[in-house]
Design a protein around this motif. Sequence first.
Motif, PDB file in Angstrom:
ATOM      1  N   GLU A  88      87.785  13.093  74.050  1.00  0.00           N
ATOM      2  CA  GLU A  88      86.396  13.127  73.585  1.00  0.00           C
ATOM      3  C   GLU A  88      85.436  13.485  74.732  1.00  0.00           C
ATOM      4  OE1 GLU A  88      85.015  13.263  70.741  1.00  0.00           O
ATOM      5  OE2 GLU A  88      82.934  12.975  71.315  1.00  0.00           O
ATOM      6  N   ILE A  89      85.717  12.984  75.917  1.00  0.00           N
ATOM      7  CA  ILE A  89      84.879  13.324  77.074  1.00  0.00           C
ATOM      8  C   ILE A  89      85.000  14.827  77.374  1.00  0.00           C
ATOM      9  CG2 ILE A  89      84.611  13.008  79.576  1.00  0.00           C
ATOM     10  CD1 ILE A  89      85.366  10.055  79.157  1.00  0.00           C
ATOM     11  N   ARG A 132      88.489   8.204  86.600  1.00  0.00           N
ATOM     12  CA  ARG A 132      88.646   6.740  86.558  1.00  0.00           C
ATOM     13  C   ARG A 132      89.519   6.284  85.399  1.00  0.00           C
ATOM     14  NH1 ARG A 132      84.382   3.869  83.578  1.00  0.00           N
ATOM     15  NH2 ARG A 132      83.271   5.368  82.294  1.00  0.00           N
ATOM     16  N   PHE A 133      89.827   7.195  84.461  1.00  0.00           N
ATOM     17  CA  PHE A 133      90.713   6.838  83.350  1.00  0.00           C
ATOM     18  C   PHE A 133      92.171   7.195  83.669  1.00  0.00           C
ATOM     19  CE2 PHE A 133      86.540   7.700  81.424  1.00  0.00           C
ATOM     20  CZ  PHE A 133      86.291   6.457  80.888  1.00  0.00           C
ATOM     21  N   GLY A 134      92.398   7.903  84.775  1.00  0.00           N
ATOM     22  CA  GLY A 134      93.757   8.247  85.174  1.00  0.00           C
ATOM     23  C   GLY A 134      94.378   9.327  84.308  1.00  0.00           C
ATOM     24  N   SER A 189      85.778  17.206  75.260  1.00  0.00           N
ATOM     25  CA  SER A 189      85.152  17.991  74.188  1.00  0.00           C
ATOM     26  C   SER A 189      83.635  18.032  74.345  1.00  0.00           C
ATOM     27  CB  SER A 189      85.515  17.399  72.825  1.00  0.00           C
ATOM     28  OG  SER A 189      86.913  17.363  72.657  1.00  0.00           O
ATOM     29  N   ARG A 190      83.040  16.879  74.678  1.00  0.00           N
ATOM     30  CA  ARG A 190      81.587  16.841  74.885  1.00  0.00           C
ATOM     31  C   ARG A 190      81.191  17.760  76.042  1.00  0.00           C
ATOM     32  NH1 ARG A 190      79.466  10.642  73.584  1.00  0.00           N
ATOM     33  NH2 ARG A 190      80.536  10.515  71.583  1.00  0.00           N
ATOM     34  N   VAL A 208      90.500  12.319  78.989  1.00  0.00           N
ATOM     35  CA  VAL A 208      90.055  11.672  77.752  1.00  0.00           C
ATOM     36  C   VAL A 208      89.530  12.774  76.828  1.00  0.00           C
ATOM     37  CG1 VAL A 208      88.496   9.970  76.727  1.00  0.00           C
ATOM     38  CG2 VAL A 208      89.420   9.604  79.034  1.00  0.00           C
ATOM     39  N   ARG A 238      99.562   8.054  91.382  1.00  0.00           N
ATOM     40  CA  ARG A 238      99.014   6.703  91.124  1.00  0.00           C
ATOM     41  C   ARG A 238      99.839   5.641  91.809  1.00  0.00           C
ATOM     42  NH1 ARG A 238      97.459   4.792  85.264  1.00  0.00           N
ATOM     43  NH2 ARG A 238      96.740   3.039  86.495  1.00  0.00           N
ATOM     44  N   VAL A 239     101.167   5.766  91.693  1.00  0.00           N
ATOM     45  CA  VAL A 239     102.067   4.785  92.307  1.00  0.00           C
ATOM     46  C   VAL A 239     101.866   4.759  93.825  1.00  0.00           C
ATOM     47  CG1 VAL A 239     104.510   4.392  92.838  1.00  0.00           C
ATOM     48  CG2 VAL A 239     103.795   4.805  90.473  1.00  0.00           C
ATOM     49  N   GLY A 241      90.255  18.657  69.483  1.00  0.00           N
ATOM     50  CA  GLY A 241      88.800  18.609  69.583  1.00  0.00           C
ATOM     51  C   GLY A 241      88.270  19.545  70.655  1.00  0.00           C
TER      52      GLY A 241
END
Lengths: 344, 211
Positions: free
Chosen positions: A47-48, A40-42, A50-51, A45, A174-175, A88
Amino acid sequence: MNEPIVLGFETSCDETGVGIVRGHTLLADALATSMAEHERFGGVVPEIASRAHLEAMVPTVHRALADAGIAASDVDAVAVTSGPGLTGALLVGVAAAKAYALALGKPLYGVNHLAAHVAVDELQHGPLAEPSIAMLVSGGHSSLLLVPDLAQEVQSLGRTIDDAAGEAFDKVARVLGLPFPGGPPVDRAAREGDARAIAFPRGLTGPRDAAYDFSFSGLKTAVARWVEARERAGEPVPVADVAASFQEAVADVLTAKAVRACRDHGVDHLVLGGGVAANSRLRALAEERCAAAGIVLRVPSPRLCTDNGAMVAALGSRLVAAGVAPSAPDLGADSSLPIDVVSR
Amino acid sequence: MLVLALDTATPTLVAGLARWSAGDGVTVLAERAVPSGTKHAELLTPAIEGVLADAGLAIGAVEAVVTGLGPGPFTGLRVGVVTAAALADARGIPAVGVCSLDAVGTGARTVVTDARRKETYWAAYATDGTRVEGPAVARPEELGLPGPFTGDPAFAERLGAPVTPADVTTAGLLRAAAPQLADPGSAAPLVPLYLRRPDAVPPTSIKPVTR
């Protein structure tokens, strides 16, 4: 017979990979991915990712050991991607690998992610011909390499000056309203389309352009402009034709430059790697052009083209066999590790 | 029981070796506190090898691992947590996680550590050392607790009160871990105390390249 067993860790992006090899034999390739959490962030991410690596680490090691049918104490050496990649994310794998090496009393090898993408082919097609030309194309990288000795000497011939090829696939998807990551859906849509329908630009292919560098930013923008012009005119967008024509432009530039690199350097073996090497048109065009140029093409199966732990174990295995010194105890991560550093 | 204790929740990483028993409590055999900045991954395993060498023991003698779970800056924090998880897994020994703030100072206190972004991680403790509030993250000006404060003295001015400098210690980690060490089967999985969500906002619409 007595070839060493190497445990490999890969966490440079969003895949938690733990692989096990014995010599050139693949014993296990366990993978966990946080891809769905990034959709959903395209884009990924950090930090996501790395977790997710931390959460998946020990369970993925357990799966790999179970698949290989060995105990942790059977491992002879540990290898880990030390860079390039997301800092990270890399550090979760580096710290885990250092801890397993320490606990098991085995040597640790911090390796280059790109060199590992080349090494993985040895698990499927045996020892690499050296020198080889390698072309690595993924969401994070687009590089042409000359590989005189995979364990100790890899030279960069060229790389993208803007977007990676895989990023262009994501943005074009995406386009066109296709899902993330863009590679597989664009490939599928393109099968129904006409690759010659639209003449999209081939970046950096002029006579004075750098012979082995790539540029995909202009292509991506050209696709977006073409699609937006249709939308503004209230016309339907021929998704399959756009996908096919875009994909053709990418595959054309990549394969032309790779074949040229082989010719210029008198090298008759080409290895492809990275997630974009799973693209069906790139594989087909590379086969066609290599056959015409008398070049032996080696492409790992799509599963091994994308990031995984087996590729890191495969490179670790090469380093052990070559007698390369293990990494120092203060090994860390280097997000922009240069390609000529195979291990550190 | 020989216990290896680790913490990477603050800029000073801690590695320690201690004997622990339910009856006799904690005897620290070796400890290293290393100013690490952002180099936790580089420095943690050498620090572990260092305390093993200081105590003249091999990694195979370790019977349990205790690690701080934060709160702390995420990248460094994960280094300690994944190291503890991997060491324990490879040796087949229990891994126990504790709140890192529990291991800073003793007695009645409010512990404050650096959460970056001008905020502090904090927790408040009763005279017997029991945590009564937190861990949480806040701007020091808005904490509204009387103290005494212990931890990162850089926050003294913004708290309007002195902060007794203190770091995570091996003895503190072991004290906090005692209930779980007494019954390792009860140890909770090692989940970092992030206290903040990842910074990421889904895009609302695609930006056109032409207009």
